[in-house]
Design an enzyme around this catalytic site. Structure first.
Site, PDB file in Angstrom:
ATOM      1  N   GLU A  44       0.831  -1.208   0.000  1.00  0.00           N
ATOM      2  CA  GLU A  44       0.000   0.000   0.000  1.00  0.00           C
ATOM      3  C   GLU A  44       0.867   1.261   0.000  1.00  0.00           C
ATOM      4  O   GLU A  44       0.601   2.201  -0.748  1.00  0.00           O
ATOM      5  CB  GLU A  44      -0.917  -0.015   1.231  1.00  0.00           C
ATOM      6  CG  GLU A  44      -1.671   1.267   1.526  1.00  0.00           C
ATOM      7  CD  GLU A  44      -2.836   1.542   0.599  1.00  0.00           C
ATOM      8  OE1 GLU A  44      -3.213   0.650  -0.173  1.00  0.00           O
ATOM      9  OE2 GLU A  44      -3.367   2.665   0.652  1.00  0.00           O
ATOM     10  N   TYR A  76       7.860   4.165   1.616  1.00  0.00           N
ATOM     11  CA  TYR A  76       8.404   5.522   1.724  1.00  0.00           C
ATOM     12  C   TYR A  76       9.739   5.481   2.452  1.00  0.00           C
ATOM     13  O   TYR A  76       9.878   4.818   3.482  1.00  0.00           O
ATOM     14  CB  TYR A  76       7.437   6.431   2.485  1.00  0.00           C
ATOM     15  CG  TYR A  76       7.944   7.848   2.615  1.00  0.00           C
ATOM     16  CD1 TYR A  76       7.995   8.686   1.514  1.00  0.00           C
ATOM     17  CD2 TYR A  76       8.405   8.337   3.839  1.00  0.00           C
ATOM     18  CE1 TYR A  76       8.483   9.978   1.613  1.00  0.00           C
ATOM     19  CE2 TYR A  76       8.896   9.628   3.955  1.00  0.00           C
ATOM     20  CZ  TYR A  76       8.935  10.449   2.832  1.00  0.00           C
ATOM     21  OH  TYR A  76       9.427  11.720   2.945  1.00  0.00           O
ATOM     22  N   GLY A  83      18.894   6.170  -2.122  1.00  0.00           N
ATOM     23  CA  GLY A  83      20.109   5.831  -2.874  1.00  0.00           C
ATOM     24  C   GLY A  83      21.042   4.918  -2.101  1.00  0.00           C
ATOM     25  O   GLY A  83      22.207   4.777  -2.448  1.00  0.00           O
ATOM     26  N   GLY A 119      19.935   1.696  -1.127  1.00  0.00           N
ATOM     27  CA  GLY A 119      19.478   0.313  -1.266  1.00  0.00           C
ATOM     28  C   GLY A 119      18.318  -0.082  -0.365  1.00  0.00           C
ATOM     29  O   GLY A 119      17.953  -1.255  -0.317  1.00  0.00           O
ATOM     30  N   ILE A 120      17.726   0.881   0.351  1.00  0.00           N
ATOM     31  CA  ILE A 120      16.630   0.523   1.268  1.00  0.00           C
ATOM     32  C   ILE A 120      15.392   0.075   0.476  1.00  0.00           C
ATOM     33  O   ILE A 120      14.732  -0.898   0.834  1.00  0.00           O
ATOM     34  CB  ILE A 120      16.285   1.703   2.215  1.00  0.00           C
ATOM     35  CG1 ILE A 120      17.498   2.050   3.094  1.00  0.00           C
ATOM     36  CG2 ILE A 120      15.082   1.355   3.092  1.00  0.00           C
ATOM     37  CD1 ILE A 120      17.292   3.245   4.017  1.00  0.00           C
ATOM     38  N   GLU A 164       7.783   9.424 -12.374  1.00  0.00           N
ATOM     39  CA  GLU A 164       8.691   8.690 -13.263  1.00  0.00           C
ATOM     40  C   GLU A 164       9.825   7.953 -12.544  1.00  0.00           C
ATOM     41  O   GLU A 164      10.144   6.818 -12.916  1.00  0.00           O
ATOM     42  CB  GLU A 164       9.259   9.628 -14.335  1.00  0.00           C
ATOM     43  CG  GLU A 164       8.223   9.977 -15.375  1.00  0.00           C
ATOM     44  CD  GLU A 164       8.692  11.094 -16.308  1.00  0.00           C
ATOM     45  OE1 GLU A 164       9.905  11.156 -16.584  1.00  0.00           O
ATOM     46  OE2 GLU A 164       7.841  11.893 -16.733  1.00  0.00           O
ATOM     47  N   PRO A 165      10.468   8.563 -11.520  1.00  0.00           N
ATOM     48  CA  PRO A 165      11.541   7.810 -10.837  1.00  0.00           C
ATOM     49  C   PRO A 165      11.021   6.509 -10.219  1.00  0.00           C
ATOM     50  O   PRO A 165      11.700   5.484 -10.255  1.00  0.00           O
ATOM     51  CB  PRO A 165      12.012   8.779  -9.742  1.00  0.00           C
ATOM     52  CG  PRO A 165      11.582  10.135 -10.207  1.00  0.00           C
ATOM     53  CD  PRO A 165      10.319   9.926 -10.976  1.00  0.00           C
ATOM     54  N   TYR A 212      10.595   0.477 -10.119  1.00  0.00           N
ATOM     55  CA  TYR A 212       9.867  -0.803 -10.106  1.00  0.00           C
ATOM     56  C   TYR A 212      10.217  -1.633 -11.336  1.00  0.00           C
ATOM     57  O   TYR A 212      10.334  -2.858 -11.250  1.00  0.00           O
ATOM     58  CB  TYR A 212       8.357  -0.574  -9.990  1.00  0.00           C
ATOM     59  CG  TYR A 212       7.980   0.068  -8.668  1.00  0.00           C
ATOM     60  CD1 TYR A 212       8.351  -0.528  -7.456  1.00  0.00           C
ATOM     61  CD2 TYR A 212       7.281   1.270  -8.618  1.00  0.00           C
ATOM     62  CE1 TYR A 212       8.045   0.056  -6.245  1.00  0.00           C
ATOM     63  CE2 TYR A 212       6.961   1.853  -7.402  1.00  0.00           C
ATOM     64  CZ  TYR A 212       7.342   1.250  -6.216  1.00  0.00           C
ATOM     65  OH  TYR A 212       7.041   1.833  -5.017  1.00  0.00           O
TER      66      TYR A 212
END
Lengths: 148, 148
Positions: free
Chosen positions: A82, A85, A92, A94-95, A124-125, A130
């Site tokens: 859902e 964040y 940047g 790797g989380i 877009e990012p 994904y």
């Protein structure tokens, strides 16, 4: 690197704060009517309505991934992400990838047919992230809803 | 007029047959991998993953409305209508409206913040129907998914 773990009742205030930060990014903060009290009740009752993972760094929650189970009449049980964040200062590193991998394992363990989420068409990012994680994007459906 | 009632284990074969009819209309019948056995297990276990209503006419199921609960971090509990289908010969007799009204009552009883569903962007009669029922349409989100 942040440590990824399951969220607990002690994380509810941090969870609510990061939900609000994400809503602000999505230009929709006034839409958040949910409260820490309601989140506690809904996530930790007899039949929890959702669950979540946190990314912890130096005893602070810097990211959240909140999920629940959907049901596809075609495919069966689905793990639905859902909200995901990560605070800007901690990106940047790797989380995001770590969250997606933990959720893929969770989906396999719980015998889900799919891991699924939604993305805003202008983000877009996120779309690129994904796609990089091997996910597919379906642009054919519109959401329809009614406030009760 | 058809009679609307809650679905029971005895309705599983009819439910599966109408899910397949709807998938055929959506040009996606080969996508249906779910079976009557799995539907029975998922819908009537200790923690059911979904529930459904049927429209019955002369002891035959002519329509289905299958739902489950979602969780909105912004709004809380949501009643989600996964599938609604009425056989072509029984349309235009108010069954769709009756399903939506039963689901609105269900959402109120279960203290859901929203009744929600999705519609294919090319399915214009459906879009007009939901708008007539007072529902809002949000075209801003894309679905992202990964098969597990």
């Amino acid at each position: 690197m942040a440590h990824i773990r399951k969220g607990t009742p002690e994380d509810i205030n941090a969870l609510h704060a990061l939900i609000c930060e994400l809503a602000e990014f999505e230009r929709a903060l006034p839409e958040v009517t949910n409260t820490p009290e309601q989140l506690l009740k809904d996530g930790f009752g007899e039949n929890p309505l959702y669950g979540f993972y946190v990314a912890e760094l130096e005893a602070r929650v810097v990211g959240i991934a909140l999920y629940y189970y959907r049901y596809s009449t075609w495919k069966g049980k689905v793990l639905y992400l859902e909200d995901i964040y990560i605070q800007p200062a901690h990106r940047g590193q790797g989380i995001g990838e770590a969250f997606i991998k933990v959720l893929e394992t969770h989906a396999q363990t719980e015998q889900c047919a799919r891991l699924q989420l939604q993305v805003l068409d202008w983000n877009e990012p996120a779309v690129r992230f994904y796609e990089k994680m091997g996910m597919s994007i379906d642009k054919e459906w519109w959401n329809v809803y009614k406030t009760i």
